[in-house]
Design a protein around this motif. Structure first.
Motif, PDB file in Angstrom:
ATOM      1  N   VAL A   1      63.518   9.599  51.759  1.00 28.79           N
ATOM      2  CA  VAL A   1      62.299   9.322  50.999  1.00 28.79           C
ATOM      3  C   VAL A   1      62.510   9.942  49.629  1.00 28.79           C
ATOM      4  CG1 VAL A   1      59.817   9.755  50.843  1.00 28.79           C
ATOM      5  CG2 VAL A   1      60.871   9.228  53.065  1.00 28.79           C
ATOM      6  N   ALA A   2      62.779   9.119  48.619  1.00 28.07           N
ATOM      7  CA  ALA A   2      63.232   9.645  47.332  1.00 28.07           C
ATOM      8  C   ALA A   2      62.447   9.050  46.176  1.00 28.07           C
ATOM      9  CB  ALA A   2      64.720   9.359  47.138  1.00 28.07           C
ATOM     10  N   LEU A   3      61.972   9.938  45.300  1.00 23.76           N
ATOM     11  CA  LEU A   3      61.343   9.546  44.058  1.00 23.76           C
ATOM     12  C   LEU A   3      62.344   9.767  42.938  1.00 23.76           C
ATOM     13  CD1 LEU A   3      58.908   8.679  42.333  1.00 23.76           C
ATOM     14  CD2 LEU A   3      58.202  11.092  42.281  1.00 23.76           C
ATOM     15  N   SER A   4      62.840   8.688  42.349  1.00 21.95           N
ATOM     16  CA  SER A   4      63.776   8.782  41.232  1.00 21.95           C
ATOM     17  C   SER A   4      62.983   8.869  39.933  1.00 21.95           C
ATOM     18  CB  SER A   4      64.679   7.549  41.202  1.00 21.95           C
ATOM     19  OG  SER A   4      63.995   6.451  40.606  1.00 21.95           O
ATOM     20  N   PRO A   5      63.647   9.108  38.801  1.00 27.08           N
ATOM     21  CA  PRO A   5      62.923   9.075  37.525  1.00 27.08           C
ATOM     22  C   PRO A   5      62.289   7.717  37.230  1.00 27.08           C
ATOM     23  CG  PRO A   5      65.020  10.200  37.264  1.00 27.08           C
ATOM     24  CD  PRO A   5      65.023   9.593  38.641  1.00 27.08           C
TER      25      PRO A   5
END
Length: 463
Positions: A91-95
């Motif tokens: 579960v990843a929030l990138s820029p």
């Protein structure tokens, strides 16, 4: 047994252990010299303070490790590690927005650094050709500018001695004194580049909430280096024994503190999304806060020196130290060791010019991870004296477009993941089909929040 058939590896951490394994089939014996007392099991070691922070072995490194030590992946999993499909269980929030949990294109091996290192150490030292000599300090090299002949050591009893060797490998990490040793032999200083985002790390162990289970995903809130603001991020990594290892970090002006009472607040209020802090609301702290500022990217270009001595090689963080946020250090160590093994197999242990060829091979092996780390960190304020180059600005603009595209295009997300896992080189991002996809952009709308499943939310009491 002659001195010429002996390999001496300086440093008993992961890079040193794997270098010893790589050389064992070809040297008459391998001596692994370590300053600390090597523990029997998965226990903390003073010389690896970074072990208190999140670590992962990407699939590019895991595949190399399996070639070096067949069956080691299964033994790590049996000891409590887990294999995590990427990006399926991330579960990843990138820029550029939240990534979807696409089907597997890579994987990572998850465990504490202590567990991983203990499994590898046991495997390497089971080889009768490798002997560990711990509680021993390295004082310097012996030889001349044309050839290294051995090392000077000081044992636990304070006595000094010289160990002659046909090959010396420096795997002593960020604190390597190789530049001073080479200067003492009369060699010029190597070129060095440092890119420091000023990131400080704070990490803490938690007992996962009841019901979270072994299959809980990694949660990663990435910083955004754009805009001249401090970058803040965090990673929640499930590890063995039902625990979560959580690292939060921030660059200059946005650093976390070592204060245990402030840890969850920082995760909830200072990151770009509060999901990690919210998940920790139901978790029990099991440790204090480990804190470090040793996160600069630093590379020594030994492969470009006009002269290089026979019988000496530098590997691991001693040649290329990376910001730990990208999780590439252990993978680079494994891929470097595999490349060393293959070159020694082709050329022969003790062959003329072997050390020079090995050092150039090391330079090639670290290149992708270095480019990925520096290509992002150079945009933080004060990361370098001159700021990003024109080439770095152009590269970042394209990579940013790819990352944005990956939020809504599974094929591009999997291609990007294959590079970040170090299974592929960055050149694969320049394929015509990838360039076209970047021009088109994402095919699905952006997610508005973290893609946790209902079960995952329910397991930690979040509806």
């Amino acid at each position: 047994m002659s001195d010429r058939s002996t390999a001496v590896v300086l440093g008993g951490s992961l890079a040193g252990l794997l270098a010893a394994r790589a050389l064992a089939p070809f040297a008459g014996r391998v001596l692994l010299i370590e300053r600390d007392a090597l523990p029997e099991g998965p226990e903390p070691r003073r010389g690896v303070p970074q072990a208190r922070h999140v670590h992962q072995l990407w699939s590019g490194g895991a595949l190399a490790l399996e070639q070096l030590l067949p069956g080691v992946t299964g033994r790590l999993l049996a000891a409590g590690g887990t294999r995590m499909p990427v990006p399926t269980d991330m579960v990843a929030l990138s820029p550029y927005g939240w990534f979807r949990r696409w089907t597997e294109s890579a994987f990572m091996l998850r465990s504490s650094r202590d567990l991983l290192e203990s499994v590898i150490r046991r495997e390497v030292l089971a080889d009768g050709r490798v002997t560990a000599v711990d509680r021993t300090e390295v004082l310097g090299l012996t030889g001349s500018r044309s050839a290294v002949t051995g090392v000077r050591l000081r044992g636990a009893d304070g006595a000094e001695r010289t160990m002659r060797a046909g090959l010396v490998v420096d795997a002593t990490g960020r604190g390597s004194r190789a530049p001073q040793w080479l200067a003492f032999l009369g060699l010029p200083a190597p070129r060095r580049r440092e890119v420091s985002s000023g990131v400080a790390y704070a990490s803490r162990l938690f007992r996962a909430p009841d019901g979270a289970g072994d299959g809980f995903p990694v949660v990663n809130v990435q910083p955004d280096p754009r805009g001249g603001r401090p970058g803040r991020g965090g990673v929640l990594m499930p590890v063995e024994d039902g625990r979560w290892l959580v690292t939060v970090f921030g660059s200059r002006g946005g650093e976390p503190t070592p204060d245990a009472d402030d840890f969850v607040r920082y995760a909830r209020e200072e990151l770009r999304h509060p999901v990690i802090g919210e998940l920790l609301a139901g978790a029990e702290p099991l440790s204090g806060v480990a804190f470090t500022r040793s996160t600069a990217n630093r590379r020594w270009y030994y492969e470009r020196m006009p002269a290089w001595p026979e019988n000496f090689v530098v590997v691991g963080d001693a040649v290329c130290a990376l910001n730990p946020v990208y999780g590439h250090g252990m993978t680079v160590a494994a891929q470097t060791a595999l490349a060393v093994r293959d070159l020694v197999r082709r050329r022969g242990f003790g062959a003329a010019g072997l050390a020079r060829r090995l050092q150039r091979t090391v330079g090639r092996t670290v290149r992708t991870a270095w480019d990925l780390a520096v290509g992002s960190d150079v945009f933080y304020p004060q990361a370098t004296a001159t700021g990003p180059t024109l080439r770095e600005r152009a590269t970042q603009a394209y990579v940013g477009r790819l990352m944005y595209t990956a939020t809504g295009n599974g094929r591009i997300a999997r291609r990007v993941t294959s590079v970040t896992s170090l299974e592929r080189g960055v050149a694969s991002l320049l394929a015509p089909s990838v360039l076209l996809a970047a021009a088109v952009g994402p095919l699905k709308p952006q997610l508005t929040g973290p893609p946790l499943t209902r079960r995952e939310r329910g397991a930690v009491g979040r509806s």
